[in-house]
Motif scaffolding. Structure first.
Motif, PDB file in Angstrom:
ATOM      1  N   PHE A 160     -16.530  -1.496   4.268  1.00 55.26           N
ATOM      2  CA  PHE A 160     -17.946  -1.114   3.962  1.00 55.26           C
ATOM      3  C   PHE A 160     -18.722  -2.113   4.932  1.00 55.26           C
ATOM      4  O   PHE A 160     -20.007  -1.530   5.533  1.00 55.26           O
ATOM      5  N   LYS A 161     -18.406  -3.151   5.159  1.00 54.28           N
ATOM      6  CA  LYS A 161     -19.321  -4.225   5.995  1.00 54.28           C
ATOM      7  C   LYS A 161     -19.383  -3.781   7.435  1.00 54.28           C
ATOM      8  O   LYS A 161     -20.592  -3.725   8.058  1.00 54.28           O
ATOM      9  N   SER A 162     -18.314  -3.345   7.949  1.00 54.68           N
ATOM     10  CA  SER A 162     -18.258  -2.930   9.205  1.00 54.68           C
ATOM     11  C   SER A 162     -18.858  -1.408   9.749  1.00 54.68           C
ATOM     12  O   SER A 162     -19.357  -1.327  10.613  1.00 54.68           O
ATOM     13  N   ALA A 163     -19.061  -0.810   8.902  1.00 51.12           N
ATOM     14  CA  ALA A 163     -19.897   0.548   8.871  1.00 51.12           C
ATOM     15  C   ALA A 163     -21.120   0.341   8.863  1.00 51.12           C
ATOM     16  O   ALA A 163     -21.970   0.878   9.625  1.00 51.12           O
ATOM     17  N   PHE A 164     -21.615  -0.658   8.287  1.00 50.85           N
ATOM     18  CA  PHE A 164     -23.207  -0.887   8.383  1.00 50.85           C
ATOM     19  C   PHE A 164     -23.627  -2.245   9.259  1.00 50.85           C
ATOM     20  O   PHE A 164     -24.828  -2.444   9.342  1.00 50.85           O
ATOM     21  N   ALA A 165     -22.676  -2.576   9.948  1.00 48.64           N
ATOM     22  CA  ALA A 165     -22.930  -3.637  10.679  1.00 48.64           C
ATOM     23  C   ALA A 165     -23.838  -3.545  11.984  1.00 48.64           C
ATOM     24  O   ALA A 165     -24.897  -4.249  12.113  1.00 48.64           O
ATOM     25  N   PRO A 166     -23.742  -2.130  12.624  1.00 49.99           N
ATOM     26  CA  PRO A 166     -24.980  -1.922  13.575  1.00 49.99           C
ATOM     27  C   PRO A 166     -26.239  -1.932  12.924  1.00 49.99           C
ATOM     28  O   PRO A 166     -27.439  -2.202  13.530  1.00 49.99           O
ATOM     29  N   LEU A 167     -26.298  -1.077  11.780  1.00 52.39           N
ATOM     30  CA  LEU A 167     -27.449  -1.238  11.181  1.00 52.39           C
ATOM     31  C   LEU A 167     -28.228  -2.359  11.065  1.00 52.39           C
ATOM     32  O   LEU A 167     -29.442  -2.561  11.070  1.00 52.39           O
ATOM     33  N   THR A 168     -27.330  -3.363  10.399  1.00 49.51           N
ATOM     34  CA  THR A 168     -28.044  -4.715  10.160  1.00 49.51           C
ATOM     35  C   THR A 168     -28.614  -5.441  11.429  1.00 49.51           C
ATOM     36  O   THR A 168     -29.304  -5.946  11.313  1.00 49.51           O
ATOM     37  N   GLN A 169     -27.977  -5.063  12.503  1.00 54.77           N
ATOM     38  CA  GLN A 169     -28.350  -5.843  13.536  1.00 54.77           C
ATOM     39  C   GLN A 169     -29.527  -4.930  13.981  1.00 54.77           C
ATOM     40  O   GLN A 169     -30.646  -5.835  14.616  1.00 54.77           O
ATOM     41  N   VAL A 170     -29.687  -3.829  13.978  1.00 54.26           N
ATOM     42  CA  VAL A 170     -30.967  -3.080  14.482  1.00 54.26           C
ATOM     43  C   VAL A 170     -32.107  -3.979  13.394  1.00 54.26           C
ATOM     44  O   VAL A 170     -33.005  -3.902  13.964  1.00 54.26           O
ATOM     45  N   PHE A 171     -32.037  -3.781  12.128  1.00 54.79           N
ATOM     46  CA  PHE A 171     -33.063  -4.066  11.244  1.00 54.79           C
ATOM     47  C   PHE A 171     -33.373  -5.482  11.276  1.00 54.79           C
ATOM     48  O   PHE A 171     -34.469  -5.922  10.440  1.00 54.79           O
ATOM     49  N   ARG A 172     -32.621  -6.596  11.546  1.00 58.61           N
ATOM     50  CA  ARG A 172     -32.544  -8.033  11.342  1.00 58.61           C
ATOM     51  C   ARG A 172     -33.904  -8.455  11.929  1.00 58.61           C
ATOM     52  O   ARG A 172     -34.491  -8.984  11.126  1.00 58.61           O
ATOM     53  N   GLY A 173     -34.305  -7.992  12.987  1.00 61.64           N
ATOM     54  CA  GLY A 173     -35.762  -8.652  13.378  1.00 61.64           C
ATOM     55  C   GLY A 173     -36.771  -8.049  12.688  1.00 61.64           C
ATOM     56  O   GLY A 173     -37.846  -8.965  12.276  1.00 61.64           O
ATOM     57  N   TYR A 174     -36.972  -6.874  12.227  1.00 62.47           N
ATOM     58  CA  TYR A 174     -37.950  -6.321  11.339  1.00 62.47           C
ATOM     59  C   TYR A 174     -37.933  -7.199  10.121  1.00 62.47           C
ATOM     60  O   TYR A 174     -38.988  -7.353   9.535  1.00 62.47           O
ATOM     61  N   LEU A 175     -36.619  -7.427   9.469  1.00 61.49           N
ATOM     62  CA  LEU A 175     -36.850  -7.735   8.202  1.00 61.49           C
ATOM     63  C   LEU A 175     -37.270  -9.324   8.443  1.00 61.49           C
ATOM     64  O   LEU A 175     -38.023 -10.056   7.641  1.00 61.49           O
ATOM     65  N   PHE A 176     -36.886 -10.147   9.613  1.00 58.82           N
ATOM     66  CA  PHE A 176     -37.244 -11.475   9.637  1.00 58.82           C
ATOM     67  C   PHE A 176     -39.075 -11.510  10.120  1.00 58.82           C
ATOM     68  O   PHE A 176     -39.456 -12.204   9.299  1.00 58.82           O
ATOM     69  N   TRP A 177     -39.421 -10.517  10.717  1.00 57.36           N
ATOM     70  CA  TRP A 177     -40.967 -10.519  10.588  1.00 57.36           C
ATOM     71  C   TRP A 177     -41.621 -10.200   9.672  1.00 57.36           C
ATOM     72  O   TRP A 177     -42.631 -10.821   9.070  1.00 57.36           O
ATOM     73  N   LEU A 178     -40.904  -9.237   8.776  1.00 52.39           N
ATOM     74  CA  LEU A 178     -41.408  -9.048   7.235  1.00 52.39           C
ATOM     75  C   LEU A 178     -41.526 -10.225   6.368  1.00 52.39           C
ATOM     76  O   LEU A 178     -42.284 -10.507   5.683  1.00 52.39           O
ATOM     77  N   ALA A 179     -40.348 -10.895   6.481  1.00 49.67           N
ATOM     78  CA  ALA A 179     -40.253 -12.265   5.513  1.00 49.67           C
ATOM     79  C   ALA A 179     -41.345 -13.439   5.998  1.00 49.67           C
ATOM     80  O   ALA A 179     -42.041 -14.034   5.325  1.00 49.67           O
ATOM     81  N   LEU A 180     -41.482 -13.438   7.364  1.00 57.24           N
ATOM     82  CA  LEU A 180     -42.390 -14.365   8.144  1.00 57.24           C
ATOM     83  C   LEU A 180     -43.787 -14.046   7.701  1.00 57.24           C
ATOM     84  O   LEU A 180     -44.459 -15.170   6.885  1.00 57.24           O
ATOM     85  N   PHE A 181     -44.170 -12.747   7.800  1.00 58.60           N
ATOM     86  CA  PHE A 181     -45.611 -12.317   7.532  1.00 58.60           C
ATOM     87  C   PHE A 181     -45.753 -12.415   5.897  1.00 58.60           C
ATOM     88  O   PHE A 181     -46.910 -12.874   5.477  1.00 58.60           O
ATOM     89  N   SER A 182     -44.836 -12.219   4.871  1.00 60.96           N
ATOM     90  CA  SER A 182     -44.966 -12.370   3.593  1.00 60.96           C
ATOM     91  C   SER A 182     -45.041 -13.781   3.351  1.00 60.96           C
ATOM     92  O   SER A 182     -45.977 -14.195   2.297  1.00 60.96           O
ATOM     93  N   ALA A 183     -44.332 -14.842   3.968  1.00 61.45           N
ATOM     94  CA  ALA A 183     -44.697 -16.089   3.638  1.00 61.45           C
ATOM     95  C   ALA A 183     -45.910 -16.631   4.047  1.00 61.45           C
ATOM     96  O   ALA A 183     -46.594 -17.225   3.275  1.00 61.45           O
ATOM     97  N   ALA A 184     -46.522 -16.203   5.134  1.00 62.82           N
ATOM     98  CA  ALA A 184     -47.947 -16.460   5.678  1.00 62.82           C
ATOM     99  C   ALA A 184     -48.957 -15.780   4.623  1.00 62.82           C
ATOM    100  O   ALA A 184     -49.884 -16.540   4.171  1.00 62.82           O
TER     101      ALA A 184
END
Length: 182
Positions: free
Chosen positions: A2-26
């Motif tokens: 299960f983890k390996s099937a979604f590994a490419p998706l998490t790599q793609v979305f990690r940057g977007y989620l980081f920016w969402l978290a950063l902007f949410s904190a701000a």
């Protein structure tokens, strides 16, 4: 698996989620500008009749609110980009899989689900999920200001949660049936 099937998706979305978290904190830190302004007005301006202090405090809060609006707009843009990227990644994979297996009816339903997930990722509700970790921080700050404020806020949150639960329980299957008719 299960983890390996979604590994490419998490790599793609990690940057977007980081920016969402950063902007949410701000955004959540900038939301403290108005209450801090009121505290300063009551503590410093009113006792000393410091109108210049009031002017500068107000200008500072207006700048903070302008930045808050910009951060909120950026959060919305990042969420929209995340949802579009999800559709660009997921839809071709579903179409490729459906053409290989010749299950066209299943592909239509799967594409509809991809579209629903895309709408959810771009929605305000998804962005608000990033605000949840700050709720306990604000509650602790309210308790530090005055215990009665903290208790009233906690009771209000429990009351709203109970109303939402009762509403959901009262609706029962009608929401699922309404969704099924679409």
């Amino acid at each position: 698996m299960f983890k390996s099937a979604f590994a490419p998706l998490t790599q793609v979305f990690r940057g977007y989620l980081f920016w969402l978290a950063l902007f949410s904190a701000a955004a959540n830190l900038l939301m403290l500008a108005v209450p801090l302004h009121m505290i300063q007005v009551y503590d410093r301006v009113l006792p000393s009749h410091g109108y210049e202090t009031l002017l500068y405090l107000t200008l500072l809060v207006l700048v903070a609110l302008a930045i808050f609006g910009l951060v909120e707009a950026l959060r919305s843009i990042v969420a929209q980009k995340l949802s579009a990227k999800y559709e660009l990644v997921a839809a071709p994979a579903i179409l490729t899989g459906s053409f290989l297996s010749r299950a066209d009816a299943d592909a239509t339903g799967a594409l509809r689900q991809v579209s629903q997930v895309r709408q959810m990722l771009g929605s305000r509700n998804f962005v608000n999920v990033f605000d949840l970790p700050f709720a306990p921080v604000f509650l602790i700050l309210l308790f530090l200001c005055h215990p009665v404020l903290g208790v009233m806020t906690l009771l209000g949150a429990v009351g709203l949660g109970a109303i939402a639960w009762l509403n959901n329980r009262g609706l029962g299957d009608s929401g699922d049936r309404a969704t099924g008719h679409q």
